[in-house]
Write a protein that holds these residues in place. Structure first.
Motif, PDB file in Angstrom:
ATOM      1  N   MET A   1     -27.674   5.163  67.824  1.00 51.04           N
ATOM      2  CA  MET A   1     -28.843   4.740  68.627  1.00 51.04           C
ATOM      3  C   MET A   1     -28.779   3.236  68.849  1.00 51.04           C
ATOM      4  SD  MET A   1     -32.889   5.266  67.837  1.00 51.04           S
ATOM      5  CE  MET A   1     -34.099   4.621  68.971  1.00 51.04           C
ATOM      6  N   SER A   2     -28.842   2.775  70.085  1.00 48.84           N
ATOM      7  CA  SER A   2     -28.781   1.359  70.411  1.00 48.84           C
ATOM      8  C   SER A   2     -30.130   0.702  70.154  1.00 48.84           C
ATOM      9  CB  SER A   2     -28.386   1.176  71.878  1.00 48.84           C
ATOM     10  OG  SER A   2     -29.335   1.801  72.728  1.00 48.84           O
ATOM     11  N   ASN A   3     -30.044  -0.610  69.851  1.00 50.29           N
ATOM     12  CA  ASN A   3     -31.266  -1.367  69.595  1.00 50.29           C
ATOM     13  C   ASN A   3     -31.969  -1.691  70.912  1.00 50.29           C
ATOM     14  OD1 ASN A   3     -30.180  -1.250  67.073  1.00 50.29           O
ATOM     15  ND2 ASN A   3     -30.491  -3.419  66.596  1.00 50.29           N
ATOM     16  N   THR A   4     -33.264  -1.698  70.866  1.00 49.17           N
ATOM     17  CA  THR A   4     -34.071  -2.015  72.050  1.00 49.17           C
ATOM     18  C   THR A   4     -34.661  -3.412  71.983  1.00 49.17           C
ATOM     19  OG1 THR A   4     -36.043  -1.056  71.028  1.00 49.17           O
ATOM     20  CG2 THR A   4     -34.666   0.407  72.373  1.00 49.17           C
ATOM     21  N   LEU A   5     -34.613  -4.048  70.781  1.00 48.46           N
ATOM     22  CA  LEU A   5     -35.210  -5.370  70.633  1.00 48.46           C
ATOM     23  C   LEU A   5     -34.162  -6.484  70.774  1.00 48.46           C
ATOM     24  CD1 LEU A   5     -37.677  -4.693  67.652  1.00 48.46           C
ATOM     25  CD2 LEU A   5     -38.144  -4.640  70.126  1.00 48.46           C
ATOM     26  N   LEU A   6     -33.129  -6.413  69.950  1.00 51.34           N
ATOM     27  CA  LEU A   6     -32.117  -7.461  69.948  1.00 51.34           C
ATOM     28  C   LEU A   6     -30.736  -6.870  70.207  1.00 51.34           C
ATOM     29  CD1 LEU A   6     -33.152  -9.635  66.832  1.00 51.34           C
ATOM     30  CD2 LEU A   6     -33.640 -10.084  69.249  1.00 51.34           C
ATOM     31  N   ARG A   7     -29.968  -7.619  70.966  1.00 52.70           N
ATOM     32  CA  ARG A   7     -28.554  -7.262  71.139  1.00 52.70           C
ATOM     33  C   ARG A   7     -27.743  -8.177  70.238  1.00 52.70           C
ATOM     34  NH1 ARG A   7     -24.134  -8.887  74.211  1.00 52.70           N
ATOM     35  NH2 ARG A   7     -25.355 -10.551  75.186  1.00 52.70           N
ATOM     36  N   VAL A   8     -26.922  -7.574  69.388  1.00 50.45           N
ATOM     37  CA  VAL A   8     -26.115  -8.329  68.427  1.00 50.45           C
ATOM     38  C   VAL A   8     -24.669  -8.375  68.935  1.00 50.45           C
ATOM     39  CG1 VAL A   8     -25.366  -8.510  66.035  1.00 50.45           C
ATOM     40  CG2 VAL A   8     -27.620  -7.548  66.560  1.00 50.45           C
ATOM     41  N   TYR A   9     -24.157  -9.583  69.045  1.00 50.94           N
ATOM     42  CA  TYR A   9     -22.786  -9.749  69.538  1.00 50.94           C
ATOM     43  C   TYR A   9     -22.032 -10.748  68.660  1.00 50.94           C
ATOM     44  CZ  TYR A   9     -18.856 -10.831  72.544  1.00 50.94           C
ATOM     45  OH  TYR A   9     -17.600 -11.014  73.034  1.00 50.94           O
ATOM     46  N   PRO A  10     -20.825 -10.442  68.235  1.00 47.59           N
ATOM     47  CA  PRO A  10     -20.104  -9.179  68.431  1.00 47.59           C
ATOM     48  C   PRO A  10     -20.597  -8.104  67.467  1.00 47.59           C
ATOM     49  CG  PRO A  10     -18.758 -10.665  67.143  1.00 47.59           C
ATOM     50  CD  PRO A  10     -19.980 -11.437  67.505  1.00 47.59           C
ATOM     51  N   SER A  11     -20.072  -6.912  67.629  1.00 45.81           N
ATOM     52  CA  SER A  11     -20.507  -5.810  66.777  1.00 45.81           C
ATOM     53  C   SER A  11     -19.835  -5.836  65.410  1.00 45.81           C
ATOM     54  CB  SER A  11     -20.195  -4.461  67.460  1.00 45.81           C
ATOM     55  OG  SER A  11     -18.806  -4.347  67.732  1.00 45.81           O
ATOM     56  N   GLU A  12     -18.792  -6.658  65.238  1.00 51.26           N
ATOM     57  CA  GLU A  12     -18.126  -6.864  63.957  1.00 51.26           C
ATOM     58  C   GLU A  12     -18.064  -8.349  63.647  1.00 51.26           C
ATOM     59  OE1 GLU A  12     -14.926  -3.151  63.876  1.00 51.26           O
ATOM     60  OE2 GLU A  12     -14.285  -5.153  64.512  1.00 51.26           O
ATOM     61  N   LEU A  13     -18.214  -8.684  62.375  1.00 52.68           N
ATOM     62  CA  LEU A  13     -18.139 -10.081  61.958  1.00 52.68           C
ATOM     63  C   LEU A  13     -16.688 -10.391  61.571  1.00 52.68           C
ATOM     64  CD1 LEU A  13     -19.428 -12.781  61.333  1.00 52.68           C
ATOM     65  CD2 LEU A  13     -19.982 -11.907  59.044  1.00 52.68           C
ATOM     66  N   LYS A  14     -15.998 -11.097  62.429  1.00 56.18           N
ATOM     67  CA  LYS A  14     -14.594 -11.424  62.187  1.00 56.18           C
ATOM     68  C   LYS A  14     -14.497 -12.821  61.578  1.00 56.18           C
ATOM     69  CE  LYS A  14     -12.965  -8.509  65.965  1.00 56.18           C
ATOM     70  NZ  LYS A  14     -12.162  -8.427  67.207  1.00 56.18           N
ATOM     71  N   LEU A  15     -13.913 -12.871  60.376  1.00 55.38           N
ATOM     72  CA  LEU A  15     -13.802 -14.123  59.641  1.00 55.38           C
ATOM     73  C   LEU A  15     -12.336 -14.445  59.385  1.00 55.38           C
ATOM     74  CD1 LEU A  15     -16.636 -13.695  56.979  1.00 55.38           C
ATOM     75  CD2 LEU A  15     -16.697 -15.069  59.069  1.00 55.38           C
ATOM     76  N   PRO A  16     -11.890 -15.671  59.680  1.00 58.35           N
ATOM     77  CA  PRO A  16     -10.521 -16.065  59.323  1.00 58.35           C
ATOM     78  C   PRO A  16     -10.349 -16.051  57.811  1.00 58.35           C
ATOM     79  CG  PRO A  16     -11.465 -17.593  60.918  1.00 58.35           C
ATOM     80  CD  PRO A  16     -12.595 -16.731  60.432  1.00 58.35           C
ATOM     81  N   PHE A  17      -9.231 -15.495  57.348  1.00 55.74           N
ATOM     82  CA  PHE A  17      -8.974 -15.399  55.914  1.00 55.74           C
ATOM     83  C   PHE A  17      -7.837 -16.328  55.531  1.00 55.74           C
ATOM     84  CE2 PHE A  17      -7.095 -13.801  52.048  1.00 55.74           C
ATOM     85  CZ  PHE A  17      -8.180 -13.429  51.287  1.00 55.74           C
ATOM     86  N   SER A  24     -15.659 -19.788  58.608  1.00 56.16           N
ATOM     87  CA  SER A  24     -16.942 -19.350  59.157  1.00 56.16           C
ATOM     88  C   SER A  24     -16.746 -18.479  60.379  1.00 56.16           C
ATOM     89  CB  SER A  24     -17.825 -20.559  59.520  1.00 56.16           C
ATOM     90  OG  SER A  24     -18.050 -21.382  58.397  1.00 56.16           O
ATOM     91  N   GLY A  25     -17.776 -17.701  60.660  1.00 58.51           N
ATOM     92  CA  GLY A  25     -17.849 -16.892  61.857  1.00 58.51           C
ATOM     93  C   GLY A  25     -19.270 -16.929  62.407  1.00 58.51           C
ATOM     94  N   CYS A  26     -19.428 -16.529  63.656  1.00 58.15           N
ATOM     95  CA  CYS A  26     -20.738 -16.602  64.298  1.00 58.15           C
ATOM     96  C   CYS A  26     -21.102 -15.271  64.946  1.00 58.15           C
ATOM     97  CB  CYS A  26     -20.777 -17.706  65.357  1.00 58.15           C
ATOM     98  SG  CYS A  26     -20.526 -19.369  64.704  1.00 58.15           S
ATOM     99  N   ILE A  27     -22.402 -15.010  64.984  1.00 58.99           N
ATOM    100  CA  ILE A  27     -22.939 -13.892  65.747  1.00 58.99           C
ATOM    101  C   ILE A  27     -24.101 -14.422  66.585  1.00 58.99           C
ATOM    102  CG2 ILE A  27     -22.243 -12.127  64.078  1.00 58.99           C
ATOM    103  CD1 ILE A  27     -25.099 -12.104  63.034  1.00 58.99           C
ATOM    104  N   GLU A  28     -24.375 -13.723  67.654  1.00 53.88           N
ATOM    105  CA  GLU A  28     -25.445 -14.139  68.567  1.00 53.88           C
ATOM    106  C   GLU A  28     -26.464 -13.003  68.716  1.00 53.88           C
ATOM    107  OE1 GLU A  28     -25.970 -16.086  73.020  1.00 53.88           O
ATOM    108  OE2 GLU A  28     -24.246 -14.820  72.574  1.00 53.88           O
ATOM    109  N   LEU A  29     -27.725 -13.384  68.636  1.00 53.00           N
ATOM    110  CA  LEU A  29     -28.827 -12.439  68.817  1.00 53.00           C
ATOM    111  C   LEU A  29     -29.509 -12.746  70.140  1.00 53.00           C
ATOM    112  CD1 LEU A  29     -30.391 -12.573  65.211  1.00 53.00           C
ATOM    113  CD2 LEU A  29     -28.524 -11.126  66.061  1.00 53.00           C
ATOM    114  N   GLY A  62     -34.654 -14.921  75.188  1.00 52.24           N
ATOM    115  CA  GLY A  62     -33.873 -16.013  74.599  1.00 52.24           C
ATOM    116  C   GLY A  62     -32.783 -15.491  73.664  1.00 52.24           C
ATOM    117  N   SER A  63     -32.104 -16.424  73.024  1.00 54.75           N
ATOM    118  CA  SER A  63     -31.024 -16.077  72.109  1.00 54.75           C
ATOM    119  C   SER A  63     -31.024 -17.026  70.926  1.00 54.75           C
ATOM    120  CB  SER A  63     -29.663 -16.123  72.819  1.00 54.75           C
ATOM    121  OG  SER A  63     -29.376 -17.433  73.271  1.00 54.75           O
ATOM    122  N   CYS A  64     -30.316 -16.604  69.895  1.00 55.82           N
ATOM    123  CA  CYS A  64     -30.212 -17.412  68.686  1.00 55.82           C
ATOM    124  C   CYS A  64     -28.838 -17.184  68.053  1.00 55.82           C
ATOM    125  CB  CYS A  64     -31.329 -17.041  67.699  1.00 55.82           C
ATOM    126  SG  CYS A  64     -31.248 -17.929  66.117  1.00 55.82           S
ATOM    127  N   GLY A  65     -28.186 -18.273  67.711  1.00 57.58           N
ATOM    128  CA  GLY A  65     -26.873 -18.172  67.066  1.00 57.58           C
ATOM    129  C   GLY A  65     -27.000 -18.269  65.554  1.00 57.58           C
TER     130      GLY A  65
END
Length: 234
Positions: A1-17, A24-29, A62-65
């Motif tokens: 079921m998709s969210n109706t309030l916030l879209r989260v991007y990306p769908s996976e948190l990719k972190l350099p190892f 660090s890694g970033c996601i956007e709401l 709006g959006s938030c990082g």
């Protein structure tokens, strides 16, 4: 079921190892509604990650990082697989609510409250990826270069190598000629010795003859000289 309030991007948190180095890694709401939406970020391993900000309010449209920093790892997990996950909770809030008013109870499910959740899994990305050419291919390339060098040397004309050899060693005809000259020389010397022996015999008859011991000595000397000369030729 998709969210109706916030879209989260990306769908996976990719972190350099990378060992012993924090990354660090970033996601956007993104707020998909025309209302104010509060959010809160949780993780299954809070001691391992630092999240900034952990909560806040996204205005309509709006959006938030959000920045997520992983502490410097001390060891490499098997197959670089990570079991950590993040959870983004979101809920609609009224006008006048600020970031300071956000409390955990706001994200508790209730009959008159809709709380949406979005889960993200952590994916490790190698900071220093290996060479795109596999080691086996590199070995095959090296073997090909060696084979090419051997093939190039084998294509040298045989006459050139034969000429080099003939310059350093005498030919077969030259050796035969040397042996023949030595044999002729030995035959000549043998004839001279025979003539001298015959002359000695004649003198022995004219002067009363030599003793048998003297004749035997001369004969043995003749045999010894012939043996030494023959051994030198061999």
């Amino acid at each position: 079921m998709s969210n109706t309030l916030l879209r989260v991007y990306p769908s996976e948190l990719k972190l350099p190892f990378e060992l012993k180095k924090a990354n660090s890694g970033c996601i956007e709401l993104v707020n998909k509604t025309d209302e104010r939406v509060a959010f809160k970020v949780k993780t299954t391993n809070p001691r391992k990650y630092a999240v900034r900000p952990t909560s806040g309010i996204v205005p309509p449209g709006g959006s938030c990082g959000i920045t997520i920093t992983m502490q410097a790892p001390k060891e490499i997990p098997q197959d670089y697989h990570c079991k950590d996950k993040f959870l983004v909770q979101s809920v609609v809030v009224q006008e006048g609510i600020t970031n300071k008013d956000i409390v955990p109870e706001m994200f508790s499910r209730a009959p008159d409250r809709v709380v949406e959740e979005f889960k993200l899994r952590v994916v490790y990305i190698l900071a220093n990826p290996p060479s795109p050419v596999p080691e086996e291919d590199e070995e095959e390339i090296a073997d090909t270069e060696i084979d090419h060098e051997v093939f190039r040397q084998s294509m040298i004309h045989p006459a050139s190598r034969q000429g080099h050899t003939s310059g350093s060693q005498p030919s077969h005809d030259e050796e035969v000629s040397m042996v023949n000259s030595e044999v002729v020389k030995y035959v000549d010397e043998n004839k001279k010795l025979q003539q001298e022996l015959e002359l000695l015999r004649e003198r022995s008859q004219s002067f009363g003859g030599f003793s048998p011991k003297f004749v035997l000595f001369v004969f043995l000397l003749f045999v010894l000289v012939g043996y030494l000369m023959t051994g030198r030729k061999v």
